[in-house]
Design an enzyme around this catalytic site. Sequence first.
Site, PDB file in Angstrom:
ATOM      1  N   LYS A  71       0.674  -1.100  -0.097  1.00  0.00           N
ATOM      2  CA  LYS A  71       0.048   0.060  -0.038  1.00  0.00           C
ATOM      3  C   LYS A  71       0.980   1.199  -0.271  1.00  0.00           C
ATOM      4  CE  LYS A  71      -4.092   1.837   2.706  1.00  0.00           C
ATOM      5  NZ  LYS A  71      -4.988   1.398   4.012  1.00  0.00           N
ATOM      6  N   SER A 108      -9.311   1.244   2.919  1.00  0.00           N
ATOM      7  CA  SER A 108      -8.335   1.858   2.128  1.00  0.00           C
ATOM      8  C   SER A 108      -7.422   1.248   1.198  1.00  0.00           C
ATOM      9  CB  SER A 108      -7.834   2.991   2.775  1.00  0.00           C
ATOM     10  OG  SER A 108      -6.945   2.522   3.948  1.00  0.00           O
ATOM     11  N   SER A 155      -9.980  -1.406   7.018  1.00  0.00           N
ATOM     12  CA  SER A 155      -9.341  -1.063   5.578  1.00  0.00           C
ATOM     13  C   SER A 155      -8.699  -2.315   4.948  1.00  0.00           C
ATOM     14  CB  SER A 155      -8.309   0.363   5.691  1.00  0.00           C
ATOM     15  OG  SER A 155      -8.764   1.408   6.092  1.00  0.00           O
TER      16      SER A 155
END
Length: 479
Positions: free
Chosen positions: A83, A159, A183
């Site tokens: 990420k 996310s 997330s």
Amino acid sequence: MIRQNTLWAMTATAQAAAVRGGEISAVELLDRHLERIAEVNPRVNAVTQLLAEQAREAAARTDQRRAAGEELGPLAGVPFTVKETTAVEGVPTTLGSARFRDLVAPADAPPVARLRAAGAVPIGHSNMPTLVLAGMHSRSELFGDTVNPWDRSRTPGGSSGGDGAAVATGMAALGLGNDSGGSVRIPASFCGVTGLKPTTGRFPADHRVLGPDDPGPASQALVTDGPLARTVADLRLAYEALAGTDARDPRAVPVPLYGAPLLGPVRVAVVADPGGRGVHATVRAAVTAAADALRDAGYDVREVADVPRLDEALEAYGRITMTEFAPTWPAVRKLLGEGGDRYIRMAMEKTPPANAAELTKLMGTWLGIRRSWAEFLDEFPLLLGPVFTEPPVEPGLESRDEAGRERVAEGMRLCTVTSFVGVPAVAVPTGLSHGLPTGVQVIGRAFREDLCLAAAQEIEERLGVLTPISARPNVPGPA
């Protein structure tokens, strides 16, 4: 014989075993994933910064070590995405913001280093909402929208949505995201893969991305790095590699990976509609299917009235996090890009920051809620419930207006409260409904990820694996 053109479709476990056994080379495995990215990423936009050269060098070193007779790690040669929040040495950690496009990381973050030590190879950074603050949908100022590979009109979640989409489509065997309220689990569920949010303190981390200062107490306590994978067995391999201690993180504790077996059938509490606020029929059916799977596996599965202190936990979570955001919000708001501030702005308008006395009281409330959950999980070592109480929603719903923001906040409520409590949870698929993945999460006692993984494995064995999505994802070409 292993077919070269489908190496990307193999599980991480099988990929690593084939590299260790010399059936394939790590470079061959990497090249097949790079070809898969070239084919699929223009449609899905999950991989943001491709690390082809660095990854090929790492794969070549793996092959050299095997040729020299060295023992390779449990994740030998396995490609993984990282990420955009998480440092990879020599690569910008952009957080999806144009302001940080040149913020080159001097060293790997602890979870990246641990996966590397197990033999895995970072293949690229992955998309997310700008600064992780622009919403639940994975849309960043720097890289645009990530597409749900099952249906372009639905969000892949966030996310860590780039990791969810990349793993689901075979662009990487593993993804490394993070979770402070769903997330990891939400994109896992929306994309049809598995995901682990560990106990707070299980995996070492260092979130000092923007400078030498640590984030505030809410960020320190809520944010946990976590892996995404296509199978529970792969998730378990990543869990074993990521757990441990690191001098950069005094919060990480040396707790055994696997606890003592529990006496008798493991008791599982089932809550399909946390707080009684409503749950979509498709989601309720997924929880029922998972509960039936666990009963079939010999678990003592019981429906219970509700989870502990849900409303109180959600309110405390909101007040504490908004209080932490408030001092830096004027500066942060400018970094979020056009419209990127709406999600947090609406939350702050609804939940004003606490003063010193209120914050002190909230910290006591936080501990009390954790105690209530510990007592609940002492009676029921596992809790089965939804990841999100609706099927995947449309992209950007949470930033559109107050009604959309509230709908998404309600949908992720069980993720939010379990992050607040700090307990582990595994998201696992349960099948398809109307062409979209369905899933549940198995929540456990602190530091008993092993119980969550074992139960998720039983669900997976009975309800199946959904990914990788074969050939091309079911979405049209680039938007």
